[in-house]
Scaffold this active site. Structure first.
Site, short mmCIF file in Angstrom:
data_model
loop_
_atom_site.label_atom_id
_atom_site.label_comp_id
_atom_site.label_asym_id
_atom_site.label_seq_id
_atom_site.Cartn_x
_atom_site.Cartn_y
_atom_site.Cartn_z
N THR B 1 -72.22 28.96 -38.39
CA THR B 1 -73.25 28.72 -39.59
C THR B 1 -74.44 28.83 -38.17
O THR B 1 -75.02 27.86 -37.32
CB THR B 1 -73.43 27.88 -40.22
OG1 THR B 1 -72.27 28.16 -41.08
CG2 THR B 1 -74.57 27.95 -41.36
N GLY B 31 -69.85 28.33 -49.27
CA GLY B 31 -70.20 26.74 -48.42
C GLY B 31 -72.00 26.13 -49.07
O GLY B 31 -71.79 27.28 -49.93
N GLY B 53 -71.72 22.64 -41.53
CA GLY B 53 -70.73 22.09 -41.53
C GLY B 53 -69.92 21.78 -42.89
O GLY B 53 -69.55 23.57 -43.03
#
Lengths: 175, 133
Positions: B1, B31, B53
């Site tokens: 990311t 996500g 994360g």
């Protein structure tokens, strides 16, 4: 605190233990991060908007194979790529996002197209791709998003799953 | 990311996040990155947040919006609000990762609760900095 511009970027989480990172890779990562900062800084230094600066910075991050987005996209367990992106303007709560797409060279531009060209916030799949095409965004073949490092990581992960040696390191859940 | 947050000379802020997902994810899994209020948020020029994360944990906690809420409702600054969310609230539900955030005054904070991250920051009039782990 500053009256001038400010910019922060992240290239995601490290996938290598610190001790295993070579000097060459570390130097390459620093250089890549510096290039990304320059992309955003150049917008802000020319009195550009924060919105344009984050777009430019994320576009540069997406173009960088070292980081996990766009060109350095990871593989699904099916060996395909799926990308997501979002953007939001603090001035007026305008926001745009795309999910589960593959094709636009820069997914952040597709998110911005959703924000600027539709009345929606989040679009997925074919609908998001249609918005990106109508915005005239450049598309790439799947081979553009392939990197040997990400492919090897997928193969290693699947192998460890198959032989029962995959650990529960929480970093495996990091995007 | 990957992601970026910025404050321009006019005092306006913005956030953007992009991701190729986590390795060997199931097809169709999404996500926190594209979810406004979870992995990406910037509203009312109060703070801009981009996260990276454990996406499911970031979604359950509405991480980015939670930081904004702490600033608006509890009067915290962006650094304290982000620190609380990343180092305490996320940890309490088993979530690992981090974020970058910028406040209305241009303050930057880069907290994470895992082994390492790639980061960079630029503040007008100061030398740019890049960080690994």
């Amino acid at each position: 605190m500053s009256d001038g511009f400010a910019l922060a970027i992240h290239g995601g989480a490290g996938v290598l233990p610190r001790a295993e990172m070579s000097e060459e890779r570390e130097a390459a990562c620093h250089a890549a991060l510096a290039r990304v900062l320059t992309a955003g800084e150049s917008v802000l230094a020319a009195d550009g908007t924060a919105l344009d600066a984050v777009t430019a910075a994320v576009r540069a991050l997406e173009d960088e194979p070292l980081f996990n987005a766009g060109r350095g996209a990871v593989f699904t367990r099916a060996g395909t790529h799926e990308m997501d992106a979002a953007i939001m303007d603090g001035r007026d709560r305008r926001a745009g996002a795309v999910a589960g797409i593959c094709g636009p060279r820069n997914p952040v531009d597709a998110a911005r197209a959703v924000m600027e060209r539709t009345s929606h916030v989040l679009m997925a799949g074919d609908g998001a791709l249609t918005v990106a095409r109508e915005a005239g965004l450049p598309f790439e073949e799947t081979s553009y998003f392939f990197t040997p490092e990400r492919w090897d990581t997928l193969q290693e992960t699947l192998r460890m799953e198959a032989d029962g040696t995959l650990d529960d390191d929480p970093s495996r859940r990091h995007g | 990311t990957v992601g970026a947050v910025a404050r321009d000379r006019a005092g306006h802020i913005a956030a953007a996040t992009s991701t190729g997902g986590m390795t060997a994810k199931s097809a169709g899994r999404i996500g926190d990155s594209p979810l406004i209020g979870a992995g990406t948020f910037a509203a009312n020029d109060s703070c801009a947040v981009s996260a990276t994360g454990d996406g499911e944990a970031f979604i359950r906690l509405s991480v980015a919006h939670e930081i904004d809420a702490r600033i608006r409702l509890a009067g915290q600054n962006v650094t304290d609000a982000a620190e609380q969310v990343v180092m305490k609230d996320l940890v309490a539900i088993g979530g690992s990762g981090g974020l970058i955030a910028i406040g209305a005054d241009g303050s930057i904070t880069l907290p994470f609760n895992c082994e390492g991250m790639y980061r960079g920051q630029s503040i007008e009039g100061q030398a740019s900095q890049t960080f690994i782990y």
